[in-house]
Design an enzyme around this catalytic site. Structure first.
Site, PDB file in Angstrom:
ATOM      1  N   GLY A   1       0.800  -1.181   0.123  1.00 57.70           N
ATOM      2  CA  GLY A   1      -0.103   0.076   0.010  1.00 57.70           C
ATOM      3  C   GLY A   1       0.859   1.250   0.017  1.00 57.70           C
ATOM      4  O   GLY A   1       0.474   2.118  -0.676  1.00 57.70           O
ATOM      5  N   THR A   2       1.840   1.254   0.763  1.00 52.54           N
ATOM      6  CA  THR A   2       2.756   2.634   0.845  1.00 52.54           C
ATOM      7  C   THR A   2       3.459   2.931  -0.608  1.00 52.54           C
ATOM      8  O   THR A   2       3.422   4.070  -0.938  1.00 52.54           O
ATOM      9  CB  THR A   2       4.021   2.200   1.830  1.00 52.54           C
ATOM     10  OG1 THR A   2       3.255   1.937   3.177  1.00 52.54           O
ATOM     11  CG2 THR A   2       4.790   3.354   1.772  1.00 52.54           C
TER      12      THR A   2
ATOM     13  N   ASN B   1      -8.393   4.156   8.368  1.00 48.73           N
ATOM     14  CA  ASN B   1      -7.678   2.825   9.060  1.00 48.73           C
ATOM     15  C   ASN B   1      -7.995   2.922  10.694  1.00 48.73           C
ATOM     16  O   ASN B   1      -7.987   1.879  11.352  1.00 48.73           O
ATOM     17  CB  ASN B   1      -6.313   2.862   8.605  1.00 48.73           C
ATOM     18  CG  ASN B   1      -5.579   4.006   8.851  1.00 48.73           C
ATOM     19  OD1 ASN B   1      -5.807   4.874   8.107  1.00 48.73           O
ATOM     20  ND2 ASN B   1      -4.266   4.205   9.567  1.00 48.73           N
TER      21      ASN B   1
ATOM     22  N   GLN C   1      -8.040   0.202   3.261  1.00 45.96           N
ATOM     23  CA  GLN C   1      -8.816  -0.497   4.209  1.00 45.96           C
ATOM     24  C   GLN C   1     -10.141  -1.043   3.758  1.00 45.96           C
ATOM     25  O   GLN C   1     -10.815  -1.256   4.625  1.00 45.96           O
ATOM     26  CB  GLN C   1      -8.898   0.382   5.487  1.00 45.96           C
ATOM     27  CG  GLN C   1      -7.439   0.680   5.989  1.00 45.96           C
ATOM     28  CD  GLN C   1      -7.134  -0.581   6.895  1.00 45.96           C
ATOM     29  OE1 GLN C   1      -8.000  -1.510   7.256  1.00 45.96           O
ATOM     30  NE2 GLN C   1      -6.004  -0.677   7.316  1.00 45.96           N
TER      31      GLN C   1
ATOM     32  N   SER D   1      -3.812  -3.221  -0.793  1.00 42.89           N
ATOM     33  CA  SER D   1      -2.397  -3.817  -0.208  1.00 42.89           C
ATOM     34  C   SER D   1      -2.935  -5.126   0.210  1.00 42.89           C
ATOM     35  O   SER D   1      -4.114  -5.425   0.860  1.00 42.89           O
ATOM     36  CB  SER D   1      -2.161  -3.184   0.979  1.00 42.89           C
ATOM     37  OG  SER D   1      -0.986  -3.723   1.715  1.00 42.89           O
ATOM     38  N   ALA D   2      -2.366  -6.442   0.007  1.00 42.93           N
ATOM     39  CA  ALA D   2      -2.731  -7.654   0.291  1.00 42.93           C
ATOM     40  C   ALA D   2      -2.852  -8.221   1.606  1.00 42.93           C
ATOM     41  O   ALA D   2      -3.884  -8.997   2.043  1.00 42.93           O
ATOM     42  CB  ALA D   2      -1.918  -8.590  -0.661  1.00 42.93           C
ATOM     43  N   HIS D   3      -1.963  -7.423   2.232  1.00 40.42           N
ATOM     44  CA  HIS D   3      -1.790  -8.112   3.822  1.00 40.42           C
ATOM     45  C   HIS D   3      -3.137  -7.502   4.787  1.00 40.42           C
ATOM     46  O   HIS D   3      -3.216  -7.927   5.860  1.00 40.42           O
ATOM     47  CB  HIS D   3      -0.579  -7.920   4.608  1.00 40.42           C
ATOM     48  CG  HIS D   3      -0.410  -6.201   4.878  1.00 40.42           C
ATOM     49  ND1 HIS D   3      -0.338  -5.923   6.215  1.00 40.42           N
ATOM     50  CD2 HIS D   3       0.110  -5.231   4.093  1.00 40.42           C
ATOM     51  CE1 HIS D   3      -0.081  -4.835   6.411  1.00 40.42           C
ATOM     52  NE2 HIS D   3       0.284  -4.252   5.083  1.00 40.42           N
TER      53      HIS D   3
ATOM     54  N   THR E   1      11.913  -7.508 -11.315  1.00 38.16           N
ATOM     55  CA  THR E   1      11.387  -8.862 -11.537  1.00 38.16           C
ATOM     56  C   THR E   1      10.134  -9.108 -10.370  1.00 38.16           C
ATOM     57  O   THR E   1      10.382  -8.824  -9.421  1.00 38.16           O
ATOM     58  CB  THR E   1      12.320  -9.903 -11.298  1.00 38.16           C
ATOM     59  OG1 THR E   1      13.437  -9.646 -12.106  1.00 38.16           O
ATOM     60  CG2 THR E   1      11.988 -11.365 -11.620  1.00 38.16           C
TER      61      THR E   1
ATOM     62  N   CYS F   1       1.677   2.302  12.540  1.00 36.81           N
ATOM     63  CA  CYS F   1       2.933   2.930  12.244  1.00 36.81           C
ATOM     64  C   CYS F   1       3.329   4.038  13.160  1.00 36.81           C
ATOM     65  O   CYS F   1       4.438   4.343  13.326  1.00 36.81           O
ATOM     66  CB  CYS F   1       2.828   3.923  10.881  1.00 36.81           C
ATOM     67  SG  CYS F   1       1.902   2.610   9.663  1.00 36.81           S
TER      68      CYS F   1
HETATM   69  C1  PLP Z   1      -4.992   3.236   4.823  1.00 33.33           C
HETATM   70  C2  PLP Z   1      -3.662   2.706   4.621  1.00 33.33           C
HETATM   71  N1  PLP Z   1      -2.981   2.954   3.818  1.00 33.33           N
HETATM   72  C3  PLP Z   1      -1.602   2.469   3.492  1.00 33.33           C
HETATM   73  C4  PLP Z   1      -1.200   1.641   4.191  1.00 33.33           C
HETATM   74  C5  PLP Z   1      -0.016   0.998   4.064  1.00 33.33           C
HETATM   75  O1  PLP Z   1       0.081  -0.413   3.384  1.00 33.33           O
HETATM   76  P1  PLP Z   1       1.094  -1.341   3.508  1.00 33.33           P
HETATM   77  O2  PLP Z   1       1.362  -1.657   4.911  1.00 33.33           O
HETATM   78  O3  PLP Z   1       0.899  -2.201   2.605  1.00 33.33           O
HETATM   79  O4  PLP Z   1       2.537  -0.674   2.981  1.00 33.33           O
HETATM   80  C6  PLP Z   1      -2.147   1.167   5.311  1.00 33.33           C
HETATM   81  C7  PLP Z   1      -1.277   0.392   6.222  1.00 33.33           C
HETATM   82  O5  PLP Z   1      -1.373   0.465   7.533  1.00 33.33           O
HETATM   83  C8  PLP Z   1      -3.271   1.920   5.381  1.00 33.33           C
HETATM   84  O6  PLP Z   1      -3.939   1.259   6.796  1.00 33.33           O
END
Ligand code: PLP
Length: 387
Positions: A70-71, A151, A179, A199-201, A237, A325
């Site tokens: 996601g970042t 989030n 989210q 974001s997959a996780h 890759t 974070c």
């Molecule tokens: C709203 C939101 N954006 C971006 C991210 C970042 O995603 P990633 O952990 O896959 O870098 C998060 C993760 O906490 C999130 O909650």
């Protein structure tokens, strides 16, 4: 037995995801760029995952670029647009004050390079108002970035209305759907956006993989330069097992969305209702707004959130004090601050976020433990400090 109520930080990997990823790691090592049999097999796996992600968000597979999460997706969207439009007179970006750090700090970095940044306010409801965007947007605005679901408090933003305003002004619109994807329907056409991050996780897939969707015709300057991977949009890759995991997670989330939505919102609503009933001096943050079904954020009067988190962890229950974070620091949540709450409310809030494995028994256990833990912390904070 430990109970995990922090699914907005990350989620456990779904068994089907694990099975497919393990098989790919074991059996499929080819480089998707290779022309031979080994490469073509992994290229087909990546394409299959791309179709699954595209289906989850109502998009065309060719518009989906796999990223390192996601970042990276947020960085790619914002920096990519900024660099593509740097040569034009549009040097203004609008975001909301409740964005994830991936968006906020990327905007800050661009501000240091001369971009003008406007952060939209929210009120107690935790929702960005279209009027606020109408006031902030100008003919110079290159990009508007507002998240789909927050989030920390789970509030869902009126993306279709906001994107319409951006379109009328000729600005691009990005939404961070990290989210919301997999929890509520996400359809890029219905939302009317130009760029969307997932974001997959956060949906029972692996960490370190995600996707940026960009509407056909939107030009971004790649952040990662190198080979012609991902049609020249993201060099490097491909992490094939992770991408396969992302695709399987997207498929599972899509299949289970309706039933999980009903199940998790019932669990969340009971948790929230009972916590407020059983623990005096509690208030739900953003509870009056539309929210994703799994999230509740509750402030506990006269309780330091960090102490409550630790006390619950000692009881085997994992929760969070807002975004992962910023945990480990005692900074008040920027989201609750932006919602206009006083310091005591921003510093004593706990996020409970439910997911795949949670059951009624988990909520029962939390409700059995929480009132006593809160009472004990309040008593401790009232007792005089001994020399
Ligand atoms: C709203 C939101 N954006 C971006 C991210 C970042 O995603 P990633 O952990 O896959 O870098 C998060 C993760 O906490 C999130 O909650």
């Amino acid at each position: 037995m430990r109970i995990y109520l922090d699914h907005n930080a990350t989620t456990p990997v779904h068994p089907l995801v694990l099975d497919r990823m393990t098989a790919v790691l074991r059996d499929e090592f080819g480089n998707p760029s290779s022309v031979h049999h080994f490469g073509q097999r992994t290229k087909a796996l990546v394409d299959e995952a791309r179709s699954a992600v595209a289906a989850l968000i109502g998009a065309e597979p060719t518009e989906v670029v796999f990223t390192g999460g996601g970042t990276e997706g947020d960085n790619f969207a914002i920096r990519g647009v900024a660099e593509a439009l740097e040569v034009t007179s549009r040097r203004h970006i609008v975001a909301s004050g409740i964005e994830h750090e991936a968006v906020l700090n990327t905007c800050k970095a661009l501000a240091r390079r001369g971009w003008r940044i406007t952060l939209l306010p929210v009120d107690h409801s935790g929702v960005v108002s279209p009027d606020a965007l109408r006031e902030a947007i100008t003919g110079d605005t290159a990009l508007v970035s507002v998240m789909h679901a927050n989030n920390e408090v789970g509030t869902i933003q009126p993306i279709a209305a906001l994107a319409q305003i951006a379109r009328e002004k000729g600005a691009l619109f990005h939404t961070d759907a990290v989210q919301s994807a997999g929890k509520i329907p996400v359809d890029v056409k219905a939302l009317g956006v130009d760029l969307l991050t997932i974001s997959a996780h956060k949906m029972n897939g692996p960490k370190g993989v995600g996707a940026l969707w960009l509407r056909r015709g939107v030009r971004l300057v790649p952040v990662m330069t190198g080979g012609r991977h991902e049609r020249g949009r993201r060099a490097g890759t491909e992490n094939v097992p992770a991408i396969v995991g992302c695709g399987v997670a997207a498929g599972v989330a899509m299949e289970k969305m309706t039933s999980e939505h009903a199940r998790l919102s019932a669990l969340r609503n009971r948790l929230e209702r009972e916590v407020v009933r059983l623990v005096p001096g509690t208030v739900v943050n953003g509870g009056e707004s539309p929210r994703v079904p799994n999230t509740t954020n509750i402030s506990f009067e006269r309780v330091e959130a960090e102490s409550l988190l630790i006390a619950l962890d000692l009881e085997g229950i994992a929760v969070s004090t807002g975004s992962a974070c910023s945990s480990g620091t005692l900074e008040p949540s920027h989201v609750l601050k932006a919602m206009g709450f006083p310091a005591h409310r921003t510093q004593n809030s706990i996020r409970f976020s439910l997911g795949m494995g949670n059951t009624d028994a988990d909520v029962d256990r939390l409700l059995a433990v929480l009132p006593g833990v809160v009472e004990k912390l309040r008593t401790l904070s009232r007792s005089p400090v001994r020399a």
